[in-house]
Design an enzyme around this catalytic site. Structure first.
Site: not given
Ligand code: AMP
Length: 554
Positions: A193, A338, A451, A456
């Site tokens: 990650t 994940e 916040k 929120w």
């Molecule tokens: P990653 O593991 O780098 O792909 O990051 C995952 C995170 O990216 C998610 O938990 C979200 O916070 C954000 N994310 C992914 N897709 C979207 C989306 N379409 N809209 C808003 N946030 C997103």
């Protein structure tokens, strides 16, 4: 138990490339390489088929076996989207080793941590990253060989005691190799990650999870890919398996086009047109650059009819531009490393077809409904389920056969939360609403939500409004210290080139679009916004940069 009488064929990654080779053998894989002659750095085009890729993936497996790579050993890559990387996806996992995609955009210290934590025995790398590899190698003592993904003629001029040449290794093998029939629960690949705080955590996928996820990803109400498609994944193969596309496209026999390192608007546009791309996928920042280019040069897409956008929230204004000005349908998708990564896609249901354009856009702007296999729910601070009314927001939890149960080597804690039935749910760290039709909408990362006086405010909502202004290219909203309200929204904006816009005009633009107490307290203009290694707004950096910012309302 009465056991079903069905053949026990394991779900293996090697079966995807075997299928593509047998049944879509002449479908093409086209790549822009990094070795080509072009002076602008964009390489020559390489072209071959799934049949060719299958043979070379097996040659690679033989070569790695000859180097001593065994079941479960990790082999890393530092590479762009290209045919050799594709071969590595299949050669490494297919032989029973673990394909570890490393994101070269991370800081060198993070890369060293990740490579050592994964215990990568070999690293494959694209020429672009030769200087980086030279820097990393002394700190990565466990790496027995650094394999340059090129031929002898293009070998980088770096001094490494254990530098190997990919093409030489592959050429020494004959490809007469049977993929081992592994247990489908065998680990296949590893991706860390890109957390902005703390050490990156390893997500370890299995053959089974990868194949089931590929099935789900290809479905019409997911990424909707078929043998008639030409897919250009802009999303890197080192970002959450390129959203399954190297697997899903092989599964359906879609032509694949890999853009290599040339990810600017012009290069992408030219490749879309030259290869008759029908569908693509990437994060909003990439599309921002492409739309900017297409707008300035008055270009239209002759074959592209849809694109998947995810990784961060896709602003409604971007969906509208793609659909109304370019005839490109947007599939807004949400997921995370994940989750392999797909969780939701925002496609319409039959009953939505009669809605107005604006109503449809509102649905498409949500992150979408679950694709079969992933389930989700929102809960309050005590873990109690919250209603699906599209209004109440809570912590978003997910569960399914391609969602992580714990991190590699157990480092990252025990992530699952057990429900009353004892089933484990993964907390995404996102805050969301779910409406009665099952469409989820992210309001924020829980760390980013503002916040203010006990209430929120969604930063994504405020950002989406700003980018709806014709003079705004990109926007970020962060919570800024306020002596009375704890935090108030600060809007940070990049204007479109040559656009005129004042702070007052932009703040006024919010009137009537949000509740009064949601209105940003201040707006500042910057030349650019910081992004993470996967193209998300880097809000930790913005909060740091604007720590001392004094709001006019304070
Ligand atoms: P990653 O593991 O780098 O792909 O990051 C995952 C995170 O990216 C998610 O938990 C979200 O916070 C954000 N994310 C992914 N897709 C979207 C989306 N379409 N809209 C808003 N946030 C997103």
């Amino acid at each position: 138990m009465l056991r079903g009488l069905i053949q026990e064929v394991p779900l293996l990654i090697s079966s995807l490339i075997t299928h593509a080779s047998r049944h879509h053998g002449d479908a093409e894989i086209v790549s822009r390489t990094v070795e080509g002659p072009a002076a602008d750095g964009s390489g020559a085009i390489h072209r071959y088929t799934y049949r060719d890729a299958h043979k070379r993936a097996r040659q690679l497996a033989q070569a790695l076996a000859r180097l001593g790579v065994k079941d479960g050993d990790r082999v890393g890559t530092l590479a762009w989207n290209g045919y050799r990387h594709f071969e590595a996806f299949y050669g490494i996992s297919g032989m029973g080793a673990v394909m570890h995609t490393v994101n070269p955009r991370l800081f060198p210290e993070q890369l060293v941590y990740i490579i050592n934590h994964a215990e990568d025995g070999y690293m494959l790398f694209d020429l672009t990253f030769a200087p980086l590899v030279e820097k990393l190698a002394p700190a990565c003592k466990g790496v027995k060989g650094w394999i340059a993904m090129t031929d002898r003629a293009h070998m980088p001029k770096i001094t490494l005691p254990n530098l190997l040449c990919y093409e030489e290794l592959v050429a020494a093998e004959n490809g007469n190799y049977e993929w081992p029939q592994l247990d489908e629960y065998t680990a296949s690949s590893l991706c860390y990650t890109s957390g902005t705080t703390g050490n990156p955590k390893g997500v370890l996928y299995s053959h089974r999870s990868t194949v089931i996820h590929a099935f789900a990803a290809a479905l019409p109400d997911a990424l909707n890919i078929s043998a008639r498609d030409v897919m250009l994944p802009v999303v890197p193969m080192f970002h959450a398996n390129a959203w399954s596309l190297p697997y899903g496209c092989a599964m359906v026999g879609a032509k694949l086009v890999f853009p290599g390192a040339a990810l600017d608007g012009k290069s992408l546009y030219e490749l879309f047109e030259a290869e008759k791309v029908t569908v693509s996928a990437g994060v909003p920042t990439v599309w921002l650059a492409l739309l900017m280019y297409a707008g300035q040069e008055k270009k239209k897409f002759s074959t592209m009819n849809r694109t998947v956008i995810g990784g961060s929230a896709c602003p409604p204004a971007m969906i509208k531009t793609f659909q109304e000005e370019y005839g490109v349908q947007v599939l807004h998708a949400w997921g995370m490393t994940e989750m392999s990564p797909l969780g939701t896609v925002s496609t319409l249901k039959a009953k939505h077809l009669k809605l107005s354009k604006e109503q449809k856009l509102a649905i498409q702007s949500k992150q979408g409904h679950n694709i079969f296999g992933a389930d989700m729910k929102i809960v309050d601070g005590e873990g109690k389920d919250l209603p699906w009314d599209g209004k109440v927001f809570g912590d978003l939890l997910v569960r399914g056969p391609w969602i992580t149960s714990s991190y590699f080597k157990g480092e990252g804690g025990d992530p699952l939360r057990l429900d009353e039935k004892g089933q484990g749910w993964f907390p995404t760290g996102d805050v969301a609403t779910i409406d009665p039709d099952g469409y989820m909408q992210i309001t924020d990362r829980s760390k980013d939500v503002i916040k203010t006086g006990g209430e929120w405010i969604s930063t994504i909502d405020l950002e989406n409004i700003a980018v709806g202004h014709p003079a705004v290219a990109e926007a970020a909203v962060i919570g800024c210290f306020h002596p009375k309200w704890d935090e108030r929204p600060l809007l940070i904006v990049v204007k479109k080139p040559g656009a005129e816009l004042t702070r007052e005009e932009l703040l006024k633009f919010y009137e009537g679009k949000v509740a009064k107490w949601w209105m940003p307290d201040d707006c500042v203009f910057v030349d650019q916004l910081p992004h993470t290694a996967t193209g998300k707004l880097l809000k930790t950096k913005l909060r740091e940069d604007f720590k001392g910012h004094k709001l006019p309302t304070a």
